[in-house]
Write a protein that holds these residues in place. Structure first.
Motif, PDB file in Angstrom:
ATOM      1  N   LYS A 311       0.834  -1.211   0.000  1.00 40.60           N
ATOM      2  CA  LYS A 311       0.000   0.000   0.000  1.00 40.60           C
ATOM      3  C   LYS A 311       0.869   1.261   0.000  1.00 40.60           C
ATOM      4  O   LYS A 311       0.561   2.237  -0.681  1.00 40.60           O
ATOM      5  CB  LYS A 311      -0.924  -0.007   1.221  1.00 40.60           C
ATOM      6  CG  LYS A 311      -2.030  -1.055   1.136  1.00 40.60           C
ATOM      7  CD  LYS A 311      -2.889  -1.054   2.387  1.00 40.60           C
ATOM      8  CE  LYS A 311      -3.956  -2.142   2.304  1.00 40.60           C
ATOM      9  NZ  LYS A 311      -4.772  -2.216   3.546  1.00 40.60           N
ATOM     10  N   GLU A 312       1.936   1.237   0.778  1.00 36.06           N
ATOM     11  CA  GLU A 312       2.837   2.392   0.815  1.00 36.06           C
ATOM     12  C   GLU A 312       3.423   2.689  -0.568  1.00 36.06           C
ATOM     13  O   GLU A 312       3.628   3.855  -0.929  1.00 36.06           O
ATOM     14  CB  GLU A 312       3.993   2.127   1.798  1.00 36.06           C
ATOM     15  CG  GLU A 312       3.571   2.082   3.261  1.00 36.06           C
ATOM     16  CD  GLU A 312       4.705   1.583   4.148  1.00 36.06           C
ATOM     17  OE1 GLU A 312       5.833   1.420   3.628  1.00 36.06           O
ATOM     18  OE2 GLU A 312       4.468   1.334   5.350  1.00 36.06           O
ATOM     19  N   GLN A 313       3.675   1.637  -1.325  1.00 36.37           N
ATOM     20  CA  GLN A 313       4.271   1.796  -2.652  1.00 36.37           C
ATOM     21  C   GLN A 313       3.231   2.089  -3.738  1.00 36.37           C
ATOM     22  O   GLN A 313       3.605   2.319  -4.892  1.00 36.37           O
ATOM     23  CB  GLN A 313       5.033   0.517  -3.038  1.00 36.37           C
ATOM     24  CG  GLN A 313       6.120   0.089  -2.064  1.00 36.37           C
ATOM     25  CD  GLN A 313       7.239   1.089  -1.973  1.00 36.37           C
ATOM     26  OE1 GLN A 313       7.744   1.552  -2.990  1.00 36.37           O
ATOM     27  NE2 GLN A 313       7.643   1.439  -0.766  1.00 36.37           N
ATOM     28  N   SER A 314       1.951   2.077  -3.365  1.00 37.39           N
ATOM     29  CA  SER A 314       0.859   2.225  -4.345  1.00 37.39           C
ATOM     30  C   SER A 314       1.044   1.231  -5.492  1.00 37.39           C
ATOM     31  O   SER A 314       0.811   1.550  -6.677  1.00 37.39           O
ATOM     32  CB  SER A 314       0.806   3.656  -4.897  1.00 37.39           C
ATOM     33  OG  SER A 314       0.563   4.574  -3.866  1.00 37.39           O
ATOM     34  N   LEU A 315       1.446   0.038  -5.128  1.00 41.30           N
ATOM     35  CA  LEU A 315       1.820  -0.945  -6.147  1.00 41.30           C
ATOM     36  C   LEU A 315       0.616  -1.450  -6.938  1.00 41.30           C
ATOM     37  O   LEU A 315       0.665  -1.549  -8.165  1.00 41.30           O
ATOM     38  CB  LEU A 315       2.537  -2.122  -5.470  1.00 41.30           C
ATOM     39  CG  LEU A 315       3.094  -3.211  -6.391  1.00 41.30           C
ATOM     40  CD1 LEU A 315       4.134  -2.625  -7.322  1.00 41.30           C
ATOM     41  CD2 LEU A 315       3.701  -4.349  -5.581  1.00 41.30           C
ATOM     42  N   VAL A 316      -0.481  -1.758  -6.235  1.00 39.51           N
ATOM     43  CA  VAL A 316      -1.627  -2.367  -6.915  1.00 39.51           C
ATOM     44  C   VAL A 316      -2.273  -1.423  -7.931  1.00 39.51           C
ATOM     45  O   VAL A 316      -2.521  -1.827  -9.076  1.00 39.51           O
ATOM     46  CB  VAL A 316      -2.653  -2.897  -5.887  1.00 39.51           C
ATOM     47  CG1 VAL A 316      -3.933  -3.352  -6.589  1.00 39.51           C
ATOM     48  CG2 VAL A 316      -2.055  -4.065  -5.102  1.00 39.51           C
TER      49      VAL A 316
END
Length: 384
Positions: A311-316
């Motif tokens: 979530k921190e990386q906004s990966l999805v």
């Protein structure tokens, strides 16, 4: 039926040129292979004395061809299996000992590719659910580990030596493809001393077969690892002694470093994907796919910790927005793929469907949250 040895070359040519008579010719091929196996076991002939002789012998090429054809037909004669397996081990050792000058020759390349193809086809038969029990057991216990001991080091050496600045010749590309395809089939698990970090580094190879095979090996390595939050239990230290435990911070560090090598602004651009040496999308998707597998087999604590990092990386959102720039152009109604195969060229649509399938199976809540947050146009595209 039985054939004199010289006639096997003619038979092999007929199998390729006369498909109308394939059934009858395969019957002759089975008899011919049994005859060769019998003469070889009685020491009447020895086809694999040395690499130099094998590369020059048309009979060896024909035998390798026949082995592949009979494996594809699922009709290898039972009395020929011992000969085939021993021959493949011998040939694998021969080609692994080739000198650089031998490896650069066209004759060696053709021989190498046929040998690797036969090895791949035999492995496919003997690892299938319908394989003969005795031969499958012998393959798993004796022959596959022996072949693996040659293939895996050869794969790792070639993969790490190939860089964008030193792209291989056409001969080496063909050899690399067949080596990768065979290693992916035969090497059921990496040997000790091959780290996950080492395999992830190969995701960035300029050759697609190396990247995909490294990913498949990484998948198998991950499947035997245990993932824990740092210092979570006293059993962690004990597990570390067997080199089968890795902590979430270590995974995050590994993936962060690898993701940092990807120019995310250039991912999913088709003009780059066509050039494997400049393609940032395939390594990015392989990293995401590996992360999904790690999360799917982690315990609740490790999974939650990795989920926070995702979530921190906004990966999805970034990943799914990219996937649907590709999938929205895919007109096929075929089911989503769940596995990837070693190919010479990047197959972006297939890889995208594999990643999307993995997300849907293993991280449905993250997929659902993204879907509920997108605009109406994107929602319609995803539904389609």
């Amino acid at each position: 039926p039985s054939l004199p040895l010289p006639d096997l070359c003619l038979l092999c040519a007929c199998l390729h040129l006369l498909p109308k008579f394939r059934s009858d010719l395969l019957s002759l091929a089975r008899g011919g292979l049994s005859s060769v196996a019998s003469q070889h076991s009685s020491s009447e002939i020895n086809l694999f004395d040395s690499l130099g002789e094998s590369v020059q012998d048309p009979m060896v090429y024909s035998l390798l061809d026949l082995i592949s054809l009979l494996c594809a037909d699922q009709t290898v004669p039972s009395d020929a299996w011992d000969f085939i397996l021993c021959a493949l081990v011998t040939i694998t050792h021969l080609v692994s000992e080739a000198t650089p000058s031998q490896r650069n020759s066209v004759n060696y390349t053709v021989f190498y590719c046929k040998a690797m193809a036969a090895c791949h086809d035999v492995a496919s038969v003997l690892t299938s659910p319908s394989s003969p029990d005795q031969q499958a057991g012998d393959w798993k216990e004796f022959f596959a580990p022996d072949i693996n001991s040659c293939l895996l080091p050869a794969f790792l050496n070639r993969a790490t030596q190939t860089t964008p600045d030193s792209l291989p010749s056409h001969c080496d590309v063909l050899q690399s493809y067949h080596l990768s395809r065979t290693a992916a089939e035969v090497c059921s698990s990496p040997t000790e001393g091959v780290s996950l970090e080492f395999l992830v580094d190969i995701f960035f190879s300029p050759l697609n077969p190396f990247r995909i095979t490294a990913f498949l090996l990484a998948q198998r390595l991950v499947s035997v690892l245990q993932f824990t939050v740092e210092g979570s239990t006293s059993s962690t230290e004990k597990a570390k002694d067997t080199t089968k435990t890795i902590t979430v911070p270590e995974i995050r560090s590994l993936l962060s470093a690898a993701m940092g090598r990807v120019n995310l602004d250039l991912t999913f651009r088709r003009e780059l994907v066509e050039d494997a040496s400049e393609d940032p999308t395939t390594p990015y998707l392989l990293l995401c796919l590996l992360l999904i597998q790690i999360m799917s087999q982690s315990g609740p604590e490790a999974r939650a910790s990795l989920g926070e990092w995702v979530k921190e990386q906004s990966l999805v959102p970034r990943l799914l927005n990219g996937l649907f720039t590709v999938l929205s152009d895919t007109t096929s109604s075929a089911p989503l793929k769940t596995t990837i195969e070693v190919t010479l060229e990047p197959d972006l649509p297939t890889l995208c469907t594999v990643v999307y399938s993995a997300l849907a199976r293993h991280l449905p809540s993250m997929l659902r949250q993204w879907y509920l947050s997108v605009d109406r146009f994107t929602s319609s595209t995803v539904t389609g």
